[in-house]
Design a protein around this motif. Structure first.
Motif, PDB file in Angstrom:
ATOM      1  N   THR A   1      55.808   3.185  68.182  1.00  0.00           N
ATOM      2  CA  THR A   1      55.171   2.864  69.467  1.00  0.00           C
ATOM      3  C   THR A   1      55.841   1.612  70.006  1.00  0.00           C
ATOM      4  OG1 THR A   1      53.076   3.779  68.708  1.00  0.00           O
ATOM      5  CG2 THR A   1      52.972   2.314  70.616  1.00  0.00           C
ATOM      6  N   CYS A   2      56.229   1.662  71.266  1.00  0.00           N
ATOM      7  CA  CYS A   2      56.875   0.477  71.844  1.00  0.00           C
ATOM      8  C   CYS A   2      56.587   0.388  73.328  1.00  0.00           C
ATOM      9  CB  CYS A   2      58.378   0.520  71.592  1.00  0.00           C
ATOM     10  SG  CYS A   2      59.174   1.950  72.273  1.00  0.00           S
ATOM     11  N   GLU A   3      56.855  -0.802  73.880  1.00  0.00           N
ATOM     12  CA  GLU A   3      56.718  -0.964  75.321  1.00  0.00           C
ATOM     13  C   GLU A   3      57.884  -0.245  76.005  1.00  0.00           C
ATOM     14  OE1 GLU A   3      54.169  -5.042  75.775  1.00  0.00           O
ATOM     15  OE2 GLU A   3      56.333  -5.284  75.610  1.00  0.00           O
ATOM     16  N   ALA A   4      57.678   0.039  77.302  1.00  0.00           N
ATOM     17  CA  ALA A   4      58.644   0.902  78.011  1.00  0.00           C
ATOM     18  C   ALA A   4      60.000   0.258  78.225  1.00  0.00           C
ATOM     19  CB  ALA A   4      58.057   1.308  79.360  1.00  0.00           C
ATOM     20  N   GLY A   5      60.050  -1.097  78.181  1.00  0.00           N
ATOM     21  CA  GLY A   5      61.325  -1.761  78.455  1.00  0.00           C
ATOM     22  C   GLY A   5      62.193  -1.972  77.226  1.00  0.00           C
ATOM     23  N   VAL A   6      61.784  -1.454  76.072  1.00  0.00           N
ATOM     24  CA  VAL A   6      62.615  -1.579  74.867  1.00  0.00           C
ATOM     25  C   VAL A   6      63.843  -0.678  75.016  1.00  0.00           C
ATOM     26  CG1 VAL A   6      62.704  -1.160  72.378  1.00  0.00           C
ATOM     27  CG2 VAL A   6      60.630  -2.042  73.401  1.00  0.00           C
ATOM     28  N   LEU A   7      65.000  -1.223  74.649  1.00  0.00           N
ATOM     29  CA  LEU A   7      66.241  -0.428  74.702  1.00  0.00           C
ATOM     30  C   LEU A   7      66.394   0.389  73.421  1.00  0.00           C
ATOM     31  CD1 LEU A   7      68.709  -3.207  75.970  1.00  0.00           C
ATOM     32  CD2 LEU A   7      67.648  -1.394  77.339  1.00  0.00           C
ATOM     33  N   LEU A   8      66.980   1.566  73.527  1.00  0.00           N
ATOM     34  CA  LEU A   8      67.262   2.350  72.316  1.00  0.00           C
ATOM     35  C   LEU A   8      68.132   1.516  71.367  1.00  0.00           C
ATOM     36  CD1 LEU A   8      68.011   5.970  73.613  1.00  0.00           C
ATOM     37  CD2 LEU A   8      65.807   4.860  73.250  1.00  0.00           C
ATOM     38  N   SER A   9      69.029   0.695  71.935  1.00  0.00           N
ATOM     39  CA  SER A   9      69.924  -0.119  71.090  1.00  0.00           C
ATOM     40  C   SER A   9      69.148  -1.183  70.300  1.00  0.00           C
ATOM     41  CB  SER A   9      71.003  -0.787  71.942  1.00  0.00           C
ATOM     42  OG  SER A   9      70.411  -1.526  72.981  1.00  0.00           O
TER      43      SER A   9
ATOM     44  N   ALA B   1      59.883   1.764  89.607  1.00  0.00           N
ATOM     45  CA  ALA B   1      60.157   1.175  88.291  1.00  0.00           C
ATOM     46  C   ALA B   1      61.647   1.304  88.001  1.00  0.00           C
ATOM     47  CB  ALA B   1      59.355   1.903  87.220  1.00  0.00           C
ATOM     48  N   ARG B   2      62.143   0.357  87.233  1.00  0.00           N
ATOM     49  CA  ARG B   2      63.546   0.404  86.809  1.00  0.00           C
ATOM     50  C   ARG B   2      63.613   0.011  85.344  1.00  0.00           C
ATOM     51  NH1 ARG B   2      68.809  -0.282  89.436  1.00  0.00           N
ATOM     52  NH2 ARG B   2      70.231  -1.521  88.174  1.00  0.00           N
ATOM     53  N   GLY B   3      64.474   0.710  84.599  1.00  0.00           N
ATOM     54  CA  GLY B   3      64.696   0.348  83.201  1.00  0.00           C
ATOM     55  C   GLY B   3      65.919  -0.546  83.146  1.00  0.00           C
ATOM     56  N   ASN B   4      67.019  -0.008  82.579  1.00  0.00           N
ATOM     57  CA  ASN B   4      68.238  -0.821  82.476  1.00  0.00           C
ATOM     58  C   ASN B   4      69.313  -0.366  83.460  1.00  0.00           C
ATOM     59  OD1 ASN B   4      69.490  -3.042  81.383  1.00  0.00           O
ATOM     60  ND2 ASN B   4      70.535  -1.873  79.780  1.00  0.00           N
TER      61      ASN B   4
ATOM     62  N   GLY C   1      74.017   9.971  75.659  1.00  0.00           N
ATOM     63  CA  GLY C   1      75.288   9.397  75.217  1.00  0.00           C
ATOM     64  C   GLY C   1      75.427   7.915  75.519  1.00  0.00           C
ATOM     65  N   VAL C   2      74.327   7.212  75.608  1.00  0.00           N
ATOM     66  CA  VAL C   2      74.340   5.770  75.860  1.00  0.00           C
ATOM     67  C   VAL C   2      73.094   5.199  75.199  1.00  0.00           C
ATOM     68  CG1 VAL C   2      73.184   6.159  78.096  1.00  0.00           C
ATOM     69  CG2 VAL C   2      74.368   4.023  77.717  1.00  0.00           C
ATOM     70  N   LYS C   3      73.242   4.025  74.539  1.00  0.00           N
ATOM     71  CA  LYS C   3      72.063   3.489  73.837  1.00  0.00           C
ATOM     72  C   LYS C   3      71.413   2.331  74.577  1.00  0.00           C
ATOM     73  CE  LYS C   3      74.829   0.858  70.448  1.00  0.00           C
ATOM     74  NZ  LYS C   3      76.208   1.228  70.799  1.00  0.00           N
ATOM     75  N   SER C   4      72.067   1.860  75.659  1.00  0.00           N
ATOM     76  CA  SER C   4      71.475   0.731  76.394  1.00  0.00           C
ATOM     77  C   SER C   4      70.532   1.224  77.488  1.00  0.00           C
ATOM     78  CB  SER C   4      72.587  -0.129  76.986  1.00  0.00           C
ATOM     79  OG  SER C   4      73.475   0.700  77.698  1.00  0.00           O
ATOM     80  N   ILE C   5      69.715   2.203  77.173  1.00  0.00           N
ATOM     81  CA  ILE C   5      68.697   2.664  78.127  1.00  0.00           C
ATOM     82  C   ILE C   5      67.324   2.319  77.561  1.00  0.00           C
ATOM     83  CG2 ILE C   5      70.140   4.601  78.876  1.00  0.00           C
ATOM     84  CD1 ILE C   5      67.889   6.415  77.589  1.00  0.00           C
ATOM     85  N   THR C   6      66.335   2.242  78.450  1.00  0.00           N
ATOM     86  CA  THR C   6      64.983   1.924  77.987  1.00  0.00           C
ATOM     87  C   THR C   6      64.225   3.208  77.626  1.00  0.00           C
ATOM     88  OG1 THR C   6      64.056   2.084  80.207  1.00  0.00           O
ATOM     89  CG2 THR C   6      64.867  -0.086  79.519  1.00  0.00           C
ATOM     90  N   VAL C   7      63.143   3.023  76.891  1.00  0.00           N
ATOM     91  CA  VAL C   7      62.286   4.164  76.547  1.00  0.00           C
ATOM     92  C   VAL C   7      61.641   4.719  77.831  1.00  0.00           C
ATOM     93  CG1 VAL C   7      60.149   4.779  75.333  1.00  0.00           C
ATOM     94  CG2 VAL C   7      61.933   3.467  74.176  1.00  0.00           C
ATOM     95  N   GLY C   8      61.264   3.828  78.758  1.00  0.00           N
ATOM     96  CA  GLY C   8      60.713   4.291  80.044  1.00  0.00           C
ATOM     97  C   GLY C   8      61.711   5.149  80.801  1.00  0.00           C
ATOM     98  N   GLY C   9      62.972   4.732  80.800  1.00  0.00           N
ATOM     99  CA  GLY C   9      64.022   5.500  81.483  1.00  0.00           C
ATOM    100  C   GLY C   9      64.261   6.838  80.794  1.00  0.00           C
ATOM    101  N   ALA C  10      64.150   6.850  79.451  1.00  0.00           N
ATOM    102  CA  ALA C  10      64.346   8.102  78.701  1.00  0.00           C
ATOM    103  C   ALA C  10      63.266   9.122  79.070  1.00  0.00           C
ATOM    104  CB  ALA C  10      64.330   7.827  77.201  1.00  0.00           C
ATOM    105  N   ILE C  11      62.050   8.631  79.295  1.00  0.00           N
ATOM    106  CA  ILE C  11      60.945   9.537  79.648  1.00  0.00           C
ATOM    107  C   ILE C  11      61.073   9.979  81.108  1.00  0.00           C
ATOM    108  CG2 ILE C  11      58.432   9.737  79.902  1.00  0.00           C
ATOM    109  CD1 ILE C  11      58.228   7.600  77.623  1.00  0.00           C
TER     110      ILE C  11
END
Ligand SMILES: Cc1cc2nc3c(=O)[nH]c(=O)nc-3n(C[C@H](O)[C@H](O)[C@H](O)COP(=O)(O)OP(=O)(O)OC[C@H]3O[C@@H](n4cnc5c(N)ncnc54)[C@H](O)[C@@H]3O)c2cc1C
Length: 433
Positions: A85-93, A49-52, A111-121
């Motif tokens: 609640t959101c899908e995993a590909g939503v960006l924090l931004s 899997a890949r986020g952003n 320190g970056v907001k262009s990451i996905t919720v899936g990537g954060a987990i």
């Protein structure tokens, strides 16, 4: 139309992480829903899997990649309780403009907001407030995960609990996160009270962290071009949320862009020294009021800033050492870097708190971490091998979300826990060698 009737869009492309090193040729699929993802998983022998792609090294790389950016809906947000609640590909931004005007912010943000919720987990990200707030997993209530058979599993502290904890910081090796529910934090202002303090050397730096340990946020920039006698010189930015401004809106400035790769010689020891001197002088000690966006995401002010390192790319080396080892161990690392001729452009020191025992794959241990951004040169890998040795001797760890070259096992994610070989990345291949 049934959701599986259309297959996921695919592109063959050269793919890399944020550091632009390493790079692999990959089939990148963009599933738009769970049905398309299931079809992809069931027809793949291996996949990651890949986020952003904001991890720096090879964590989200492989020959077959499921990019989750098309699964990007916020499905519910309770403005009363702060549960989202959101899908995993939503960006924090994309979440920020929804939650901040309603008086909410993330408990933990990197320190970056262009990451996905899936990537954060999957990286179980941490922020500048780790001693108080822990990692992202601490605020995560549940998520849905698609496993290697295509089955969807609900995971929380009570249901599939072991899978829940293995997935937090598990770098995508347990399956693909589809959606998640997490708790937000109340804020009443879009501003921070920031306190800037200068440190003349590493001892001074650690002393400041101790003296101001009641400030919820802290991160220090270290001038790695300082002479040996001033090793650890730098600036610490402490901060806390301001209270009670009447209007809270999320408005951010349009970022500047680096449209092309810079020539690889741009960041060299002389230009880095020059940059460090300016940074040190500009950040004058004292108190000021700073917008949330500027305090938390200073690097997002320039889109594609990673291109400043040129096509050769760069490697961020972030390691964490236990409290009793950190002062001496970080001193040793800085002393190994200074005479090596390899000069990091950015160097950030953070303090970390306890790690919950269940969070088996989370990066931070109680102590300190240092992140060093090195332009990639011919001699860099041998320096990083030496740093690996220093980190290992001090019982430290490297952060897999940044890693591109480290010694197997230094990330301490226990690969044997991940059954099956379906979810595999270039990093996992490297760790298993
Ligand atoms: C400027 C900058 C500052 C940063 N600061 C911090 C910081 O302060 N603290 C910190 O902790 N990190 C920090 N990071 C790292 C970043 O937060 C993590 O690498 C994060 O995981 C990136 O998210 P992403 O969506 O881009 O994921 P990617 O980089 O695409 O993937 C990262 C990992 O997550 C997995 N993954 C992604 N989506 C899913 C999914 N849906 N299901 C299962 N696995 C998935 C991938 O397989 C991969 O292993 C920073 C990065 C940058 C560029």
């Amino acid at each position: 139309m049934k959701e599986t009737e259309k297959t996921a869009e695919v592109r063959r492309m050269q793919l890399s992480g944020w550091g632009n090193y390493p790079s692999v040729e990959a089939d990148v699929y963009l599933p738009g829903n769970a049905g398309q993802l299931r079809e992809l998983i069931q027809n793949s022998n291996y996949l990651i899997a890949r986020g952003n792609g904001r991890s720096y090294g090879d964590a989200a790389l492989g020959g077959r990649v499921a990019c989750m950016l098309s699964m990007n809906r916020i499905t519910s947000f309770d403005t009363g309780s702060g549960l989202i609640t959101c899908e995993a590909g939503v960006l924090l931004s994309d979440i920020l403009p929804v939650i901040v005007p309603a008086g909410w912010f993330f408990h933990v943000t990197p320190g970056v907001k262009s990451i996905t919720v899936g990537g954060a987990i999957a990286s179980d990200v941490h922020g500048k407030n780790h001693p108080e707030k822990g990692c992202f997993s601490r605020w995560l209530l549940s998520f849905r995960l698609m496993d290697a058979s295509g089955a969807i599993l609900d995971c929380s502290r009570d249901e599939n609990a072991s899978l829940f904890w293995q997935t937090c910081g598990g770098m995508g090796w347990t399956g693909v996160i589809l959606s998640a529910t997490f708790q937000l934090m109340r804020v009443t202002s879009v501003y921070m009270r920031q306190l800037t303090v200068r440190a003349g050397n590493l001892e001074d730096m650690f002393r400041h962290f101790e003296v101001h340990k009641n400030m919820p946020y802290a991160a220090a920039w270290i001038d790695t071009t300082a002479p040996v006698q001033a090793s650890g010189k730098g600036t610490v930015l402490f901060a806390e949320h301001r209270q009670g401004d009447t209007t809270i809106e999320w408005q951010t400035k349009k970022p500047a862009d680096v449209p092309y790769f810079a020539p690889s010689w741009l960041l060299n020891p002389v230009s880095i020294r020059f940059h460090n001197e300016i940074y040190y002088r500009r950040n004058k000690p004292g108190e000021r009021t700073v917008h949330l966006d500027k305090y938390f995401y200073p690097l997002d002010g320039i889109t594609n800033w990673n291109r400043l390192y040129g096509r050769r790319g760069f490697i961020q080396y972030q390691f964490c050492m236990p409290e009793k080892e950190a002062f001496e161990g970080i001193g040793e690392v800085l002393q190994a870097v200074t005479p090596s001729g390899e000069v990091p452009f950015l160097s950030v020191l953070k303090r970390h708190g306890e790690r919950p025992v269940e969070a088996v794959n989370s990066f931070p241990v109680k102590g300190y971490s240092l992140a060093l951004d090195f332009p990639r040169t011919r001699g860099l890998i041998s320096l990083l091998n030496r740093l690996d040795e220093l980190v290992r001797r001090r019982d430290g760890k490297v952060y897999l979300a940044k890693d591109a070259v480290s010694h197997p096992g230094l990330g301490r994610v226990d690969i044997s826990r991940f059954t099956g070989r379906k979810f595999t990345s270039a990093m996992r291949e490297r760790l298993e060698q």
